[in-house]
Design an enzyme around this catalytic site. Structure first.
Site, mmCIF file in Angstrom:
data_model
loop_
_atom_site.group_PDB
_atom_site.id
_atom_site.type_symbol
_atom_site.label_atom_id
_atom_site.label_comp_id
_atom_site.label_asym_id
_atom_site.label_seq_id
_atom_site.Cartn_x
_atom_site.Cartn_y
_atom_site.Cartn_z
ATOM 1 C CE LYS A 101 -4.012 -2.061 2.262
ATOM 2 N NZ LYS A 101 -5.026 -1.934 3.302
ATOM 3 C CG ASN A 139 -7.625 0.943 -0.468
ATOM 4 O OD1 ASN A 139 -7.803 2.055 -0.967
ATOM 5 N ND2 ASN A 139 -8.629 0.212 0.004
ATOM 6 C CG ASP A 149 -7.737 0.296 3.328
ATOM 7 O OD1 ASP A 149 -8.602 -0.536 3.018
ATOM 8 O OD2 ASP A 149 -6.519 0.128 3.145
ATOM 9 C CG ASN A 203 4.647 -1.064 14.377
ATOM 10 O OD1 ASN A 203 3.711 -1.673 13.872
ATOM 11 N ND2 ASN A 203 5.866 -1.088 13.864
ATOM 12 N NE ARG A 261 7.092 0.308 9.412
ATOM 13 C CZ ARG A 261 6.409 0.608 8.325
ATOM 14 N NH1 ARG A 261 6.731 1.677 7.628
ATOM 15 N NH2 ARG A 261 5.398 -0.130 7.919
#
Length: 532
Positions: free
Chosen positions: A317, A338, A354, A411, A416
């Site tokens: 994506k 997406n 999304d 995460n 990230r």
């Protein structure tokens, strides 16, 4: 190493001169003759056009005893008789002569097709010495279990197979990446232009599209198994899926191609959903799974206008943003695409459906279970924890922030999480930190990772103990329908929102981008709830 070639120059319509429809063939792989004969009848009932009798699969096969049983008239379907040796991927381990004699007997008994391997075709033709019955077509086949050669090498192979006296050329190669299939499509078109009947297929998961899209390019025949577990080659679809999901008998040169790009992609329910939705509005298109390793290479290879649009899932994506010629401003802000649509000028435009799908599903889930103020979003002012910092995580975080939520990113890798949290303007946590994170009651949790997805159904991103701090839990995973995360959240008293809702809503948005028509809301919802 064979190089990929773009199918942008391939024009199936140019080769479509009153050509016959691609046949659907079911391999009969039973171990006993009467069972094999029964498989013919079962294949006919499912709508197949031909049955391949795999004589090498029969236990204790005695040609003069068994062939009259299998080929007894009236047959429910035309028969393609194959007696594949081990050196070409089959199970027969003896000498060639008895095998040749069995194939010649099959011809005498009225088999409509007989398959012989290219490596021994000259030898077989000498033995046959012109005695082939007129109503029997000889397929000369070559199987490459390592790779897909260049277009030039494949074209040379076609010429060599033709020179043996073949009625039909069959070439099966192996895909090391999905772009390999483009070379086979080019060969199909070249053969179509020269009126050379050819079966051209590419084996394994990355070659799957060759089995569904061959009618677009003029392939003579494709294979579909009687049922799951009865495949004669890896990644062979079932005949029921070919006919009912992909409507293979309606695919022609003008059929537009859409599909879902991902890795993995085999679990996706999108082909079932979009193909039926296309059919319901009379849209001449087919939607297939694309198992893609390198997105840019895939898009450069399948660049013709016929490849008209793509859904994009994990892990592509974010790369999709860079691969599009234009990106919708919201998708660019999110940093994830997406949905890709190829415009009439050939340019790829990226969108994100999304975030609307997920946020509206969560809002409606809350409204259905808790009293809310109709004038504002039920997310406004709430603490909204997003697990995952990939494309779906970005979409949820962006959407929740737009609705006035206070967003937290968690995460596995903190860097990230921090990167996305900085973009959104909220705190970042590791998953380990999240276990002990409960600054307030009534929080909202949204899992956007693949944790808990089939086949790893016993995994969950957060312990049941930690779930007690959340009033609402959403899971983007929808295979299985009830993940461990949602089951345990419900047991803790939370309102749960299934990933199926997000899936349905984002798919409706995609359908509208793909077709320019309103999505058949009730139909798409019914398909997801009953057929997936």
């Amino acid at each position: 190493m064979a190089t990929a070639m773009s199918v942008s120059a391939v024009s199936p319509a140019a080769a479509a001169i009153a050509r016959p429809r691609t046949l659907v063939c079911v391999p009969a792989t039973a171990r006993a003759p009467r069972e094999m004969a029964a498989e013919l009848a079962a294949a006919a009932a499912l709508g197949a056009d031909v049955a391949e009798l795999r004589l090498d699969r029969l236990a204790g096969f005695a040609p003069r005893r068994d062939l009259p049983v299998i080929l007894a008239e009236p047959r429910p379907l035309p028969a393609l008789v194959t007696y594949r040796p081990k050196w070409e991927g089959g199970e027969y381990e003896g000498d060639d002569e008895p095998r040749f004699e069995a194939l010649m007997l099959a011809m005498e008994l009225g088999a409509e097709y007989v398959d012989i391997e290219f490596k021994v075709a000259d030898k077989f033709m000498r033995l046959l010495s012109g005695k082939k019955p007129e109503n029997c077509k000889l397929i000369v086949s070559s199987h490459n279990y390592e790779n897909t050669p260049s277009v030039e090498e494949l074209a040379n192979l076609v010429a060599q197979i033709q020179a043996t006296g073949a009625d039909i050329v069959k070439i099966a190669t192996t895909a090391t990446e999905i772009v390999d299939v483009a070379r086979m499509f080019q060969i199909l078109v070249q053969c179509q232009e020269k009126q050379v009947p050819i079966i051209g297929l590419v084996m394994n998961d990355r070659g799957f599209i060759s089995r569904v899209l061959c009618p677009k390019y003029g392939g003579y025949l494709t294979f579909g198994s009687l049922e799951k577990g009865k495949e004669s080659a890896a990644a062979q679809p079932t005949v029921a899926d070919l006919i009912n999901v992909y409507s293979i008998k309606q695919i022609g040169p003008d059929t537009r191609v859409f599909g879902i790009i991902g890795k993995p992609v085999g679990h996706s329910k999108s082909p079932i959903l979009h193909n039926e939705a296309f059919r319901s509005v009379g849209f001449n298109a087919v939607y297939v799974p694309f198992l893609v390793d390198d997105l840019a290479k895939f898009l450069n290879t399948y660049s013709s206008p016929d490849f008209a649009g793509f859904s994009c899932t994990i892990p592509h994506k974010e790369a999709a943003v860079r691969c599009c010629d234009e990106v919708d401003p919201i998708a660019r802000d999110i940093g994830a695409v997406n949905t890709m649509v190829r415009r009439s000028d050939g340019k790829l435009v990226g969108y994100n459906t999304d975030y609307v799908g997920a946020i509206s599903a969560i809002e409606d889930g809350i409204r259905a279970s808790q009293p809310t103020d109709p004038s504002t979003s039920p997310l406004a002012g709430r603490l909204f924890v997003v697990i995952g910092a990939g494309g779906a995580g970005k979409a949820l975080a962006y959407g929740a922030k737009e609705k006035g939520a206070r967003v937290v990113i968690a995460n596995r890798t903190f860097a990230r999480a921090q990167e996305l949290a900085n973009l959104i303007g909220g705190p970042a946590l590791t998953l380990a930190d999240l276990e002990n994170y409960h600054p307030e009651e009534g929080m909202i949790l949204a899992n956007t990772t693949a944790i808990g997805m089939h086949p790893n159904v016993n995994e969950t991103p957060l312990s049941k103990q930690a779930l007690k701090s959340y009033a609402v839990v959403f899971d983007a995973v929808y295979t299985p329908k009830e993940t461990r995360l949602l089951r345990e959240a419900a047991e803790c008293g939370a309102t749960v929102v299934s990933g199926l809702e997000m899936f349905i809503r984002q798919a409706m948005g995609q359908f509208e981008h793909f077709t320019g028509m309103p999505a058949p809301d009730r139909l798409m919802r019914d398909i997801v709830l009953t057929k997936t």
